[in-house]
Design a protein around this motif. Structure first.
Motif, PDB file in Angstrom:
ATOM      1  N   ALA A   1      37.293  31.134  32.361  1.00  0.00           N
ATOM      2  CA  ALA A   1      37.239  29.877  31.613  1.00  0.00           C
ATOM      3  C   ALA A   1      36.409  28.811  32.323  1.00  0.00           C
ATOM      4  CB  ALA A   1      38.654  29.363  31.366  1.00  0.00           C
ATOM      5  N   VAL A   2      36.454  28.793  33.654  1.00  0.00           N
ATOM      6  CA  VAL A   2      35.752  27.739  34.398  1.00  0.00           C
ATOM      7  C   VAL A   2      34.437  28.226  35.008  1.00  0.00           C
ATOM      8  CG1 VAL A   2      37.917  26.553  34.906  1.00  0.00           C
ATOM      9  CG2 VAL A   2      36.999  28.197  36.563  1.00  0.00           C
ATOM     10  N   GLY A   3      34.091  29.492  34.764  1.00  0.00           N
ATOM     11  CA  GLY A   3      32.829  30.018  35.279  1.00  0.00           C
ATOM     12  C   GLY A   3      32.868  30.425  36.739  1.00  0.00           C
ATOM     13  N   ALA A   4      34.055  30.740  37.246  1.00  0.00           N
ATOM     14  CA  ALA A   4      34.188  31.170  38.639  1.00  0.00           C
ATOM     15  C   ALA A   4      34.184  32.696  38.724  1.00  0.00           C
ATOM     16  CB  ALA A   4      35.480  30.622  39.239  1.00  0.00           C
ATOM     17  N   ILE A   5      33.905  33.200  39.909  1.00  0.00           N
ATOM     18  CA  ILE A   5      33.903  34.641  40.156  1.00  0.00           C
ATOM     19  C   ILE A   5      35.202  35.022  40.865  1.00  0.00           C
ATOM     20  CG2 ILE A   5      32.840  36.449  41.571  1.00  0.00           C
ATOM     21  CD1 ILE A   5      30.147  35.225  40.979  1.00  0.00           C
ATOM     22  N   LEU A   6      35.852  36.065  40.378  1.00  0.00           N
ATOM     23  CA  LEU A   6      37.072  36.557  41.012  1.00  0.00           C
ATOM     24  C   LEU A   6      36.723  37.696  41.968  1.00  0.00           C
ATOM     25  CD1 LEU A   6      40.160  36.648  41.311  1.00  0.00           C
ATOM     26  CD2 LEU A   6      40.206  38.261  39.393  1.00  0.00           C
ATOM     27  N   ILE A   7      37.056  37.507  43.235  1.00  0.00           N
ATOM     28  CA  ILE A   7      36.815  38.520  44.264  1.00  0.00           C
ATOM     29  C   ILE A   7      38.167  39.042  44.742  1.00  0.00           C
ATOM     30  CG2 ILE A   7      35.783  39.016  46.510  1.00  0.00           C
ATOM     31  CD1 ILE A   7      33.967  36.577  46.082  1.00  0.00           C
ATOM     32  N   LEU A   8      38.364  40.351  44.678  1.00  0.00           N
ATOM     33  CA  LEU A   8      39.591  40.960  45.187  1.00  0.00           C
ATOM     34  C   LEU A   8      39.279  41.806  46.417  1.00  0.00           C
ATOM     35  CD1 LEU A   8      41.536  42.098  41.981  1.00  0.00           C
ATOM     36  CD2 LEU A   8      41.769  39.982  43.293  1.00  0.00           C
ATOM     37  N   ASP A   9      40.143  41.706  47.404  1.00  0.00           N
ATOM     38  CA  ASP A   9      40.024  42.459  48.648  1.00  0.00           C
ATOM     39  C   ASP A   9      40.927  43.686  48.557  1.00  0.00           C
ATOM     40  OD1 ASP A   9      40.287  43.502  51.184  1.00  0.00           O
ATOM     41  OD2 ASP A   9      40.812  41.609  52.149  1.00  0.00           O
ATOM     42  N   GLU A  10      40.319  44.866  48.457  1.00  0.00           N
ATOM     43  CA  GLU A  10      41.096  46.108  48.387  1.00  0.00           C
ATOM     44  C   GLU A  10      40.872  46.962  49.629  1.00  0.00           C
ATOM     45  OE1 GLU A  10      42.746  48.008  45.635  1.00  0.00           O
ATOM     46  OE2 GLU A  10      42.523  46.625  43.949  1.00  0.00           O
ATOM     47  N   ILE A  11      40.597  46.314  50.753  1.00  0.00           N
ATOM     48  CA  ILE A  11      40.355  47.064  51.982  1.00  0.00           C
ATOM     49  C   ILE A  11      41.613  47.823  52.407  1.00  0.00           C
ATOM     50  CG2 ILE A  11      39.864  46.821  54.452  1.00  0.00           C
ATOM     51  CD1 ILE A  11      37.867  44.614  53.686  1.00  0.00           C
ATOM     52  N   GLN A  12      42.790  47.221  52.232  1.00  0.00           N
ATOM     53  CA  GLN A  12      44.028  47.945  52.537  1.00  0.00           C
ATOM     54  C   GLN A  12      44.515  48.817  51.379  1.00  0.00           C
ATOM     55  OE1 GLN A  12      47.330  46.525  55.041  1.00  0.00           O
ATOM     56  NE2 GLN A  12      46.326  44.531  54.980  1.00  0.00           N
ATOM     57  N   PRO A  13      44.681  48.277  50.177  1.00  0.00           N
ATOM     58  CA  PRO A  13      45.303  49.085  49.119  1.00  0.00           C
ATOM     59  C   PRO A  13      44.372  50.050  48.399  1.00  0.00           C
ATOM     60  CG  PRO A  13      44.892  46.872  48.311  1.00  0.00           C
ATOM     61  CD  PRO A  13      44.524  46.867  49.766  1.00  0.00           C
ATOM     62  N   GLY A  14      43.071  49.930  48.601  1.00  0.00           N
ATOM     63  CA  GLY A  14      42.133  50.748  47.850  1.00  0.00           C
ATOM     64  C   GLY A  14      42.128  52.215  48.241  1.00  0.00           C
ATOM     65  N   PHE A  15      41.493  53.016  47.422  1.00  0.00           N
ATOM     66  CA  PHE A  15      41.317  54.451  47.628  1.00  0.00           C
ATOM     67  C   PHE A  15      42.642  55.207  47.657  1.00  0.00           C
ATOM     68  CE2 PHE A  15      37.311  52.619  48.659  1.00  0.00           C
ATOM     69  CZ  PHE A  15      36.420  53.495  48.058  1.00  0.00           C
ATOM     70  N   GLY A  16      43.448  54.921  46.629  1.00  0.00           N
ATOM     71  CA  GLY A  16      44.599  55.759  46.344  1.00  0.00           C
ATOM     72  C   GLY A  16      45.912  55.372  46.970  1.00  0.00           C
ATOM     73  N   ARG A  17      45.922  54.404  47.867  1.00  0.00           N
ATOM     74  CA  ARG A  17      47.149  54.116  48.611  1.00  0.00           C
ATOM     75  C   ARG A  17      48.297  53.648  47.721  1.00  0.00           C
ATOM     76  NH1 ARG A  17      48.968  54.155  53.388  1.00  0.00           N
ATOM     77  NH2 ARG A  17      46.956  54.894  54.147  1.00  0.00           N
ATOM     78  N   THR A  18      47.997  53.021  46.597  1.00  0.00           N
ATOM     79  CA  THR A  18      49.066  52.466  45.754  1.00  0.00           C
ATOM     80  C   THR A  18      49.381  53.320  44.526  1.00  0.00           C
ATOM     81  OG1 THR A  18      47.597  51.142  44.345  1.00  0.00           O
ATOM     82  CG2 THR A  18      48.323  50.147  46.424  1.00  0.00           C
ATOM     83  N   GLY A  19      48.787  54.495  44.426  1.00  0.00           N
ATOM     84  CA  GLY A  19      49.034  55.336  43.260  1.00  0.00           C
ATOM     85  C   GLY A  19      47.967  55.219  42.191  1.00  0.00           C
ATOM     86  N   LYS A  20      47.000  54.358  42.412  1.00  0.00           N
ATOM     87  CA  LYS A  20      45.785  54.264  41.600  1.00  0.00           C
ATOM     88  C   LYS A  20      44.614  54.257  42.574  1.00  0.00           C
ATOM     89  CE  LYS A  20      47.594  53.304  37.395  1.00  0.00           C
ATOM     90  NZ  LYS A  20      47.358  54.112  36.165  1.00  0.00           N
ATOM     91  N   LEU A  21      43.418  54.558  42.074  1.00  0.00           N
ATOM     92  CA  LEU A  21      42.272  54.517  42.981  1.00  0.00           C
ATOM     93  C   LEU A  21      42.153  53.130  43.602  1.00  0.00           C
ATOM     94  CD1 LEU A  21      39.924  56.098  44.203  1.00  0.00           C
ATOM     95  CD2 LEU A  21      38.502  55.326  42.282  1.00  0.00           C
ATOM     96  N   PHE A  22      42.343  52.087  42.764  1.00  0.00           N
ATOM     97  CA  PHE A  22      42.363  50.711  43.258  1.00  0.00           C
ATOM     98  C   PHE A  22      43.603  50.007  42.730  1.00  0.00           C
ATOM     99  CE2 PHE A  22      37.779  51.756  43.166  1.00  0.00           C
ATOM    100  CZ  PHE A  22      37.541  51.664  44.534  1.00  0.00           C
ATOM    101  N   ALA A  23      44.186  49.141  43.546  1.00  0.00           N
ATOM    102  CA  ALA A  23      45.458  48.510  43.190  1.00  0.00           C
ATOM    103  C   ALA A  23      45.346  47.617  41.959  1.00  0.00           C
ATOM    104  CB  ALA A  23      45.987  47.702  44.376  1.00  0.00           C
ATOM    105  N   PHE A  24      44.174  47.002  41.736  1.00  0.00           N
ATOM    106  CA  PHE A  24      44.058  46.094  40.590  1.00  0.00           C
ATOM    107  C   PHE A  24      44.317  46.813  39.270  1.00  0.00           C
ATOM    108  CE2 PHE A  24      39.561  47.511  40.840  1.00  0.00           C
ATOM    109  CZ  PHE A  24      39.313  47.825  39.508  1.00  0.00           C
ATOM    110  N   GLU A  25      44.176  48.138  39.262  1.00  0.00           N
ATOM    111  CA  GLU A  25      44.401  48.904  38.034  1.00  0.00           C
ATOM    112  C   GLU A  25      45.857  48.847  37.571  1.00  0.00           C
ATOM    113  OE1 GLU A  25      41.972  52.725  37.802  1.00  0.00           O
ATOM    114  OE2 GLU A  25      42.006  52.356  39.970  1.00  0.00           O
ATOM    115  N   HIS A  26      46.765  48.480  38.465  1.00  0.00           N
ATOM    116  CA  HIS A  26      48.176  48.341  38.093  1.00  0.00           C
ATOM    117  C   HIS A  26      48.441  47.037  37.338  1.00  0.00           C
ATOM    118  CE1 HIS A  26      49.679  51.704  40.537  1.00  0.00           C
ATOM    119  NE2 HIS A  26      48.963  51.257  41.553  1.00  0.00           N
ATOM    120  N   PHE A  27      47.512  46.073  37.416  1.00  0.00           N
ATOM    121  CA  PHE A  27      47.856  44.701  37.053  1.00  0.00           C
ATOM    122  C   PHE A  27      46.996  44.097  35.945  1.00  0.00           C
ATOM    123  CE2 PHE A  27      48.929  45.317  41.609  1.00  0.00           C
ATOM    124  CZ  PHE A  27      50.314  45.298  41.467  1.00  0.00           C
TER     125      PHE A  27
END
Length: 207
Positions: free
Chosen positions: A24-50
């Motif tokens: 809405a405000v023209g900002a960029i959303l950056i997520l840090d998946e250095i810890q949860p990424g690559f399968g650790r949370t049951g998805k390839l990336f954690a954002f896929e849960h949310f």
């Protein structure tokens, strides 16, 4: 998932609301998946849960199965913005190392063509079933990203230190002094989980 604060999961559609506001405000959303990424949370990336897709995703650690690596991914449009002012301003001295790239590709192939990612959720449930003790007030987790929230900072500290003497590697978290971090490799077996949890419970009983 907030890492250093105790592996806190976003609730009430929080990430989608953040993404919607950024849009809405023209900002960029950056997520840090250095810890949860690559399968650790049951998805390839954690954002896929949310129910949220970031504009830029920062990745590393599990990406190359232990070799040093870091990267960020984004849309073609965003990546193209890095091509000028200065030219090729996004390159790094060691970027694109062929051995690291090969390891990352091999890791991705294994994750996508095996049951390792799906199995993390089953292993999470086993940890939660086994780690019941009066000194453990909460198990905050998603997949194999687990934090034991203890009854006091002293208990957490003693558990980490005493576990080392039993050849069990636990660790602290930066911003929650009651937390004990458990982040095993995705390949951990059921037997190893049971052995590790038995050590934790025995140490807590001895305190």
């Amino acid at each position: 998932i907030q890492g250093g604060a105790g592996f806190i999961l976003p609730e009430n559609n929080y990430l989608k609301k953040v993404k919607d506001h950024c849009t809405a405000v023209g900002a960029i959303l950056i997520l840090d998946e250095i810890q949860p990424g690559f399968g650790r949370t049951g998805k390839l990336f954690a954002f896929e849960h949310f129910n949220c897709v970031p504009d830029i995703l920062v990745i590393g650690k599990g990406m190359a199965s232990g070799l040093p690596v870091g990267a960020f991914t984004a849309s073609k449009k965003i990546m193209h913005s890095l091509s000028d002012n200065p030219k090729m301003g996004h390159i790094t001295t060691f970027g694109g190392n062929p051995v690291i790239a090969a390891s990352s590709l091999a890791t991705l192939n294994v994750l996508l063509n095996s049951s390792l990612i799906a199995d993390t959720l089953k292993k999470e449930q086993l940890f939660k079933e086994l780690l019941k003790h009066p000194k453990i007030k909460e198990v905050s987790c998603k997949g194999l990203m687990l934090a034991l929230i203890m009854d006091s900072p002293e208990t957490a500290n003693e558990l980490v230190l005493r576990a080392k003497d039993k050849n069990l590697i636990l660790f602290w978290l930066l911003f929650e002094n009651r937390a004990v971090r458990i982040s095993p490799p995705l390949t951990i077996s059921e037997l190893e989980i049971r052995e590790g949890c038995a050590i934790i419970l025995a140490l807590l009983n001895a305190m």
